[in-house]
Design a protein around this motif. Structure first.
Motif, mmCIF file in Angstrom:
data_model
loop_
_atom_site.group_PDB
_atom_site.id
_atom_site.type_symbol
_atom_site.label_atom_id
_atom_site.label_comp_id
_atom_site.label_asym_id
_atom_site.label_seq_id
_atom_site.Cartn_x
_atom_site.Cartn_y
_atom_site.Cartn_z
ATOM 1 N N ARG A 105 34.097 34.072 42.408
ATOM 2 C CA ARG A 105 34.216 32.860 42.422
ATOM 3 C C ARG A 105 35.347 32.388 43.369
ATOM 4 O O ARG A 105 35.402 31.472 44.073
ATOM 5 N N CYS A 106 36.668 33.321 43.191
ATOM 6 C CA CYS A 106 37.436 33.233 44.152
ATOM 7 C C CYS A 106 37.241 33.836 45.701
ATOM 8 O O CYS A 106 37.657 33.137 46.514
ATOM 9 N N MET A 107 36.622 34.785 45.779
ATOM 10 C CA MET A 107 36.220 35.455 46.906
ATOM 11 C C MET A 107 35.204 34.596 47.822
ATOM 12 O O MET A 107 35.418 34.669 48.987
ATOM 13 N N ILE A 108 34.671 33.933 47.194
ATOM 14 C CA ILE A 108 33.541 32.961 47.987
ATOM 15 C C ILE A 108 34.369 31.936 48.790
ATOM 16 O O ILE A 108 33.765 31.427 49.616
ATOM 17 N N THR A 109 35.474 31.684 48.307
ATOM 18 C CA THR A 109 36.252 30.688 49.157
ATOM 19 C C THR A 109 36.851 31.514 50.385
ATOM 20 O O THR A 109 37.593 30.591 51.076
ATOM 21 N N GLN A 110 36.473 32.608 50.386
ATOM 22 C CA GLN A 110 37.006 33.388 51.949
ATOM 23 C C GLN A 110 38.747 33.361 51.834
ATOM 24 O O GLN A 110 39.102 32.692 52.772
ATOM 25 N N PRO A 111 39.415 33.571 50.837
ATOM 26 C CA PRO A 111 40.819 33.597 50.882
ATOM 27 C C PRO A 111 41.486 34.782 51.711
ATOM 28 O O PRO A 111 40.663 35.804 52.074
ATOM 29 N N SER A 112 42.715 34.503 52.113
ATOM 30 C CA SER A 112 43.401 35.580 52.593
ATOM 31 C C SER A 112 44.376 36.328 51.556
ATOM 32 O O SER A 112 44.573 37.512 51.861
ATOM 33 N N LEU A 113 44.550 35.610 50.784
ATOM 34 C CA LEU A 113 45.377 36.167 49.455
ATOM 35 C C LEU A 113 44.763 35.996 48.165
ATOM 36 O O LEU A 113 44.620 34.699 47.817
ATOM 37 N N LEU A 114 44.461 36.951 47.246
ATOM 38 C CA LEU A 114 43.982 36.722 46.073
ATOM 39 C C LEU A 114 45.029 37.079 44.899
ATOM 40 O O LEU A 114 45.544 38.249 45.233
ATOM 41 N N LEU A 115 45.339 35.972 44.075
ATOM 42 C CA LEU A 115 46.087 36.354 42.883
ATOM 43 C C LEU A 115 45.478 36.705 41.726
ATOM 44 O O LEU A 115 44.487 35.815 41.462
ATOM 45 N N LEU A 116 45.525 37.648 41.225
ATOM 46 C CA LEU A 116 44.761 38.108 39.864
ATOM 47 C C LEU A 116 45.747 38.115 38.846
ATOM 48 O O LEU A 116 46.766 39.256 38.736
ATOM 49 N N ASP A 117 45.626 37.470 37.703
ATOM 50 C CA ASP A 117 46.648 37.441 36.711
ATOM 51 C C ASP A 117 46.044 38.250 35.493
ATOM 52 O O ASP A 117 45.160 37.979 34.783
ATOM 53 N N GLU A 118 46.273 39.618 35.361
ATOM 54 C CA GLU A 118 46.096 40.641 34.196
ATOM 55 C C GLU A 118 44.553 40.551 34.318
ATOM 56 O O GLU A 118 43.794 40.402 33.442
ATOM 57 N N PRO A 119 44.102 41.043 35.303
ATOM 58 C CA PRO A 119 42.553 41.390 35.577
ATOM 59 C C PRO A 119 41.741 42.240 34.645
ATOM 60 O O PRO A 119 40.693 42.258 34.278
ATOM 61 N N ALA A 120 42.715 43.409 34.236
ATOM 62 C CA ALA A 120 41.998 44.449 33.457
ATOM 63 C C ALA A 120 42.193 44.153 31.976
ATOM 64 O O ALA A 120 41.846 44.880 31.142
#
Ligand SMILES: Nc1ncnc2c1ncn2[C@@H]1O[C@H](COP(=O)(O)OP(=O)(O)OP(=O)(O)O)[C@@H](O)[C@H]1O
Ligand SMILES: [Mg+2]
Lengths: 254, 415
Positions: free
Chosen positions: A165-180
């Motif tokens: 859902r984040c990537m589909i907005t074509q970001p230049s910077l992706l912030l992931l809060d504890e993705p694992a």
């Protein structure tokens, strides 16, 4: 060319609690940058400050040389900085594909008239949105679940959907809060592959908070260590691993 | 039984006493007026009745709740699966019925149906705000008033016709929605409800006090009815050289024609409202409303501007309120601020809640029911509000999601 994200002297105060104090770092283009630290160190608060959910009480942040620390969160997102949340925040009663359509809202034809009478322009934009959604669903392995309610997905799938859902907005910077967090070892490996791919194929920089040390050490180029709101070390995984302050404050505890 | 008495008896006695304390000031005294003398008379009977009812209900609470638990009203009402399956059929049947209605029903019945259709427009309009976007608006009547006064004033001062004023009323009401909405849509839930309630009252007070412009409490009269491509529905043309409907077609004048014509316009406008709100649900903005209701923070993190998206719902809803208002003014021929009190907002909100928030079919049924029932049961007129309240309470117990719960059309990815 300036750095992608530049943060300097960032501070956030909640009443008597200085949750973040004097944090500064730089994220370059197509880089994976990690922030680590014990619970309550202020990592999520840093995310909230640079993504516009909190207004920092001191310091500044710039995205591609443009100040963002006093913009509202949705404007920052439009500039290309999007984030996930520590507790997954999907639109649970909407379907998986609808989650991805909402994320494209700012790029769709939302003009009232063209939607009411279904102008060709509008139909095209809706069709393209669906195509893009199916591309990203395929990428994160959720294509067979496209028409399910997002709330019914397994936890690991929800995390992947949030990233898509984040990537589909074509970001230049992706912030992931504890993705694992909450993922099993197999899913964590898949996450590792996904992040590497996003960066290689889509040129996105990733800023992540993570407790899983093997993941962090494996994919990050730079790591910032925080404790009690203050930065205590900044460097490559090798430097961090051998930093005595870090070993004492963080790794030593485990 | 013994156990029941021992456990519930003390509590029931206390509750009965509390009831006595609470009801004596309201039920226990009666105002007695004789000539110019006003005296208060004590009268215990209503208080005793209230005490007895409370006492018995408390005492037999457990068996009573078993009985109410067995009554499953919601089983009698259709399930949402059933609805999705027959939705189109039901809608088509309703539209066909609405189309033949004026030609089979009596004059009075057609007139009431026209009123019902006004409430359908209002209900569907408010449904966009409350049902789709989840914004509690207690001052919806403000936009109804703006629409009505726009037509009345534009006609009075500039001689514009109904058809010229209709779009203007829609736009003006929508713009008022924008203006009122912009500062308040940052507020959440209850705060928004209170502020909109205030706005509704402010508009009414303005209408009452701007005598110069609005005629104050006396209102505005002689508002012309809509014409059919310039043909008037009247015994005689109102202007020199005007042509009436019956003259043009060589018919005899019949007062019922006007009523049927008004009904058909109302039906047209209601269908338009239905069409637009139906499309909106499937458009990006409809998805955004739904997403915003679910998680505003997630929306912001994806670049959606919550204020703008809420504003779009607020002003679209307002526009339909304005449209209904302009039609209302044309039908009545006379408007004053009394038609735009808070109770109107409450009724329209009740229609949306009873029908099932977000459910267009439910809102239509509720609008028809709430306007038709009081007319059918004229002899119970005094108890209208009481029955109204009772229905609301029972609905909230048995069917909180409304008569016909909303089912949102979903965008599917073809597999
Ligand atoms: N909105 C807020 N109001 C008051 N205090 C807050 C707020 N948000 C965070 N804090 C406090 O700031 C400190 C840092 O919190 P933060 O969530 O940033 O930690 P974290 O590093 O993300 O921890 P974790 O690893 O557990 O997620 C904590 O003491 C927290 O209680
Ligand atoms: Mg955190």
């Amino acid at each position: 060319m300036s750095a992608l994200l530049e943060v300097a002297d960032l501070g956030m105060r909640f009443g008597g609690l200085q949750a973040v104090d004097g944090v500064g770092f730089t994220v370059e283009r197509a880089q994976v940058f990690a922030i680590i630290g014990p619970n309550g160190a202020g990592k999520t608060t840093v995310f909230n400050c640079i993504s516009g959910f909190y207004r920092p009480t001191s310091g500044w942040a710039m995205l591609e040389a443009q100040p963002i620390h006093n913009l509202s969160s949705h404007r920052i997102a439009r500039l290309g900085l999007v984030r996930t949340f520590q507790n997954v925040r999907l639109f649970k009663n909407m379907t998986v594909v609808e989650n991805l359509l909402v994320a494209q809202h700012t790029r769709l034809v939302t003009n009232l008239w063209s939607g009411l009478i279904k102008l060709p322009r509008y139909r095209r934009s809706e069709r393209q949105a669906l195509e893009k959604a199916s591309f990203w669903l395929d990428k994160v392995g959720l294509l067979p679940y496209a028409n399910r309610e997002a709330g019914n997905l397994a936890y690991g799938q929800q995390r992947r959907l949030e990233i898509a859902r984040c990537m589909i907005t074509q970001p230049s910077l992706l912030l992931l809060d504890e993705p694992a967090a909450g993922l099993n070892p197999q899913e964590t490996r898949e996450l590792n592959t996904l992040i590497t791919e996003l960066r290689a194929q889509h040129g996105v920089s990733v800023l992540l908070i993570e407790h899983d040390m093997s993941l962090v050490m494996g994919i990050s180029e730079q790591i910032l260590v925080m404790e009690n709101g203050r930065p205590i070390a900044l460097g490559t995984p090798a430097q961090i691993r051998s930093d005595p302050k870090v070993i004492k404050a963080y790794l030593g505890e485990e | 039984m013994d156990e029941l008495l021992r456990r519930h008896l003390p509590e029931s006695v206390v509750m009965a006493l509390v009831t006595a304390v609470l009801t004596i000031p309201i039920l226990g005294v009666r105002i007695h007026i004789e000539n110019l003398q006003v005296t208060l008379e004590g009268d215990g009977t209503p208080v005793y009745i209230a005490m007895a009812v409370v006492f018995l209900v408390r005492l037999f609470r457990a068996p009573l709740s078993q009985i109410t638990g067995m009554v499953r009203i919601d089983r009698l009402l259709p399930s949402s699966d059933w609805l999705t399956r027959y939705r189109t059929g039901l809608l088509a049947a309703m539209i066909v019925l609405a189309l033949i209605w004026p030609f089979v029903a009596s004059r009075g019945a057609v007139d009431i149906a026209t009123l019902a259709l006004i409430y359908v427009m209002l209900g569907l309009g408010l449904n966009i705000v409350v049902g789709f976007a989840g914004l509690l608006d207690l001052g919806y009547v403000a936009f109804y008033a703006v629409g009505a006064y726009s037509y009345a004033l534009l006609n009075q001062h500039f001689g514009l016709s109904f058809w010229e004023c209709l779009p203007i009323s829609i736009v003006l009401a929508g713009a008022t929605g924008c203006l009122l909405g912009f500062p308040v849509l940052r507020l959440r839930g209850d705060y928004l409800a209170i502020v909109t309630l205030g706005f509704g009252e402010i508009i009414r007070l303005l209408l009452n006090n701007l005598d110069e412009l609005t005629g104050g409490p006396d209102g505005i009269g002689n508002i012309p009815k809509p014409t059919l491509f310039g043909l008037e529905f009247a015994r005689r043309a109102s202007t020199e050289g005007g042509v009436t409907f019956h003259d043009f077609f060589g018919l005899r004048y019949d007062g019922a024609d006007t009523i049927i014509f008004l009904y058909l316009i109302a039906l047209l406008l209601a269908l338009f409202t239905l069409f637009v709100s139906n499309r909106l649900l499937r458009m990006p903005v409809g998805r955004a409303w739904e997403a915003l209701r679910e998680d505003e923070i997630a929306c912001r993190s994806l670049g959606l501007n919550p204020t703008l998206i809420k504003l779009s719902a607020f002003s679209l809803g307002a526009s339909f309120g304005g449209m209904a208002g302009a039609f209302f003014a044309a039908r009545q021929g006379f408007i004053n601020p009394e038609s735009f009190t808070f109770i109107e907002s409450a009724i329209v909100l009740a229609i949306v809640v009873l029908g099932g928030m977000g459910s267009q079919l439910g809102v239509i049924l509720a609008a028809v029911a709430l306007t038709a029932l009081p007319e059918v049961a004229r002899q119970f007129d005094e108890y209208r509000m009481l029955i109204f309240g009772l229905i609301m309470v029972l609905m909230m117990i048995w069917r909180p999601q409304g008569l016909l719960p909303a089912t949102r059309p979903r965008m599917e990815l073809p597999q």
